[in-house]
Design an enzyme around this catalytic site. Structure first.
Site, short mmCIF file in Angstrom:
data_model
loop_
_atom_site.label_atom_id
_atom_site.label_comp_id
_atom_site.label_asym_id
_atom_site.label_seq_id
_atom_site.Cartn_x
_atom_site.Cartn_y
_atom_site.Cartn_z
N ARG A 103 23.94 4.53 -18.42
CA ARG A 103 22.91 5.31 -17.72
C ARG A 103 22.64 6.60 -18.49
O ARG A 103 21.50 7.04 -18.62
CB ARG A 103 23.35 5.63 -16.29
N PHE A 162 16.56 -5.10 -11.00
CA PHE A 162 17.89 -5.19 -10.38
C PHE A 162 18.45 -3.77 -10.24
O PHE A 162 19.53 -3.45 -10.74
CB PHE A 162 18.84 -6.05 -11.25
N CYS A 184 26.31 -9.21 -17.70
CA CYS A 184 27.68 -8.93 -17.27
C CYS A 184 28.45 -10.23 -17.05
O CYS A 184 29.49 -10.24 -16.41
CB CYS A 184 27.71 -8.05 -16.02
N1 SAH Z 1 21.71 -1.66 -12.46
C1 SAH Z 1 22.45 -1.45 -11.23
C2 SAH Z 1 23.39 -2.59 -10.91
C3 SAH Z 1 22.72 -3.93 -10.76
S1 SAH Z 1 23.67 -5.06 -9.87
C4 SAH Z 1 23.16 -0.13 -11.28
O1 SAH Z 1 23.09 0.56 -12.32
O2 SAH Z 1 23.81 0.26 -10.32
C5 SAH Z 1 22.57 -6.37 -9.62
C6 SAH Z 1 21.54 -6.16 -8.54
O3 SAH Z 1 20.64 -7.26 -8.59
C7 SAH Z 1 22.03 -6.10 -7.11
O4 SAH Z 1 21.57 -4.93 -6.51
C8 SAH Z 1 21.41 -7.33 -6.40
O5 SAH Z 1 20.97 -7.04 -5.08
C9 SAH Z 1 20.22 -7.60 -7.27
N2 SAH Z 1 19.75 -8.99 -7.37
C10 SAH Z 1 20.47 -10.11 -7.50
N3 SAH Z 1 19.67 -11.18 -7.70
C11 SAH Z 1 18.39 -10.71 -7.70
C12 SAH Z 1 17.10 -11.31 -7.88
N4 SAH Z 1 16.98 -12.62 -8.12
N5 SAH Z 1 16.02 -10.51 -7.83
C13 SAH Z 1 16.14 -9.18 -7.58
N6 SAH Z 1 17.33 -8.57 -7.43
C14 SAH Z 1 18.43 -9.31 -7.49
#
Ligand code: SAH
Length: 390
Positions: A206, A222, A334
């Site tokens: 970040r 996401f 990940c």
């Molecule tokens: N980048 C974030 C962490 C991402 S974790 C950070 O820095 O904190 C992954 C995220 O993807 C979760 O919030 C989950 O709700 C979301 N997610 C999972 N599958 C998804 C999809 N098909 N479309 C949209 N969001 C999704």
């Protein structure tokens, strides 16, 4: 005397090299009196001591190894020594991973700190049996106000354990704990949040992402609770469009913007499936300067790797199509089963199909409080590429 597990001849090498897992296929014999969850010695067919660890016949990983020193007893002081060693090696900070399981010599144990609370995840029967002791030791060492458990994860089934969460020691945490990350304030919901509440593994990324977002129109795919969004806005991003499939996390993402005194435009938070929403953006001819794509773990098992590879390719391909020439794609995987090498090949495939020239300008990995033990390369799961897309 400690019960023993004898391994098949010819299977000693990974154990001698200190890989911490002993799989069922390598086992010749387990003493009948050995009790699952208890400490067991691992010996060769000639009875030579190799290592000690904890046993669980129900798991494919029958023994998780703790020490290779026959003189080192696995007693209360062993656990205290390992905890102390890990915690001392962490930089100070209000939000950090204190214990990173196998890589800290404590297989099956995750401990994260969020301000005055610790969140513990116990992933194995062996750790489950030590949970009360370890919690007391952590309370003593770190002096948090409370220790909360978030062992509500599927992998516990493989160990024959039910999901478990709730207060272990001390005071109940508040609904939201405020932490600081890279100079920004963020809310963490340790009861309902993913994993232990927050993706600490992305902290350094970040910070690094800030270098690419000045005056940019950013798409954060996401987005979870908006960690990358707060970082981007603080680094001068013009706007950030946030997409996640979970309404709850979007609400907390908005709260995180407010906490940092950024204006919240509801239209900039979209509850949608990223894979289909990207197609809508493409149909609407939307163009971005920077796209951040941090999907959940798409490959949970070897059998899912091919399907995951197609999903990563699709995600990166459509993202590239939405970028202005010279824009940046900050893309992650990940999935431990997708190697950094394979991930780069997938992104290459996306670039070919998008017909774009793509340069890697930076390679990213998990934050430094998620160390990778050299004898356990499986611990390296997060990789990212900062790509300039022409
Ligand atoms: N980048 C974030 C962490 C991402 S974790 C950070 O820095 O904190 C992954 C995220 O993807 C979760 O919030 C989950 O709700 C979301 N997610 C999972 N599958 C998804 C999809 N098909 N479309 C949209 N969001 C999704």
């Amino acid at each position: 005397m400690t019960a023993r597990v004898m391994i098949k001849s010819g299977r000693e090498k990974p154990i001698r090299q200190r890989h911490p897992w002993l799989f069922s296929g390598a086992i010749e014999h387990i003493d009948n009196e050995a009790v699952d969850g208890d400490i067991i010695d691992v010996v060769t067919t000639r009875g030579e001591f190799l290592a000690s660890g904890y046993l669980n016949r129900r798991s494919q990983i029958v023994v998780r190894l703790l020490t290779w020193d026959q003189a080192e007893a696995i007693d209360e002081s062993f656990w205290a020594r390992r905890l102390t060693r890990s915690i001392r090696a962490r930089p100070n900070g209000p939000a950090r991973r204190l214990i990173n399981a196998e890589s800290d010599g404590l297989p099956g144990l995750i401990v994260d700190q969020y301000g005055d609370w610790l969140v513990l995840q116990s992933l194995t029967l062996g750790i489950e049996q030590q949970k009360a002791l370890i919690s007391r030791q952590l309370l003593d060492m770190v002096k948090p106000r409370g220790i909360y458990e978030r062992s509500d994860v599927d992998v516990r089934e493989k160990e024959g354990l039910p999901a478990s969460s709730g207060l272990l020691l001390g005071e109940e945490p508040p609904d939201r704990i405020e932490i600081e990350e890279n100079g920004h304030r963020l809310w963490v919901d340790v009861r309902h949040g993913h994993k232990t509440g927050f993706y600490l593994d992305q902290r350094d990324n970040r910070q690094k992402a800030k270098a690419y977002v000045r005056d940019a129109g950013v798409l954060n795919l996401f987005c979870y609770t908006g960690g990358f969004t707060v970082a981007a806005l603080s680094a001068g991003a013009r706007s950030v469009l946030n997409v996640d499939s979970s309404a709850d996390v979007l609400e907390l993402a908005k709260e995180n913007l407010r906490l940092n005194a950024f204006a919240v435009d509801d239209a900039a938070f979209v509850e949608a499936d990223v894979f289909s929403y990207l197609r809508k953006l493409r149909a609407d001819h939307r163009i971005f300067d920077v796209i951040i794509a941090d999907p959940p773990k798409l490959a949970q098992s070897q059998a899912q790797v091919d399907r995951a590879a197609r999903a990563y390719k699709d995600l990166n391909l459509v993202s590239m199509q939405l970028l202005k020439p010279g824009g940046y794609l900050i893309t992650f995987s990940c999935s431990g089963l997708v190697s950094a090498d394979l991930f780069q090949k997938i992104v290459f495939g996306a670039a070919v199909d998008a017909g774009r020239d793509v340069q890697i300008v930076e390679r990213l990995s998990q934050a430094s409080d998620h160390p990778v033990l050299l004898s356990f390369p499986e611990a390296e799961y997060l990789k990212g590429l900062v790509c300039r897309v022409w």
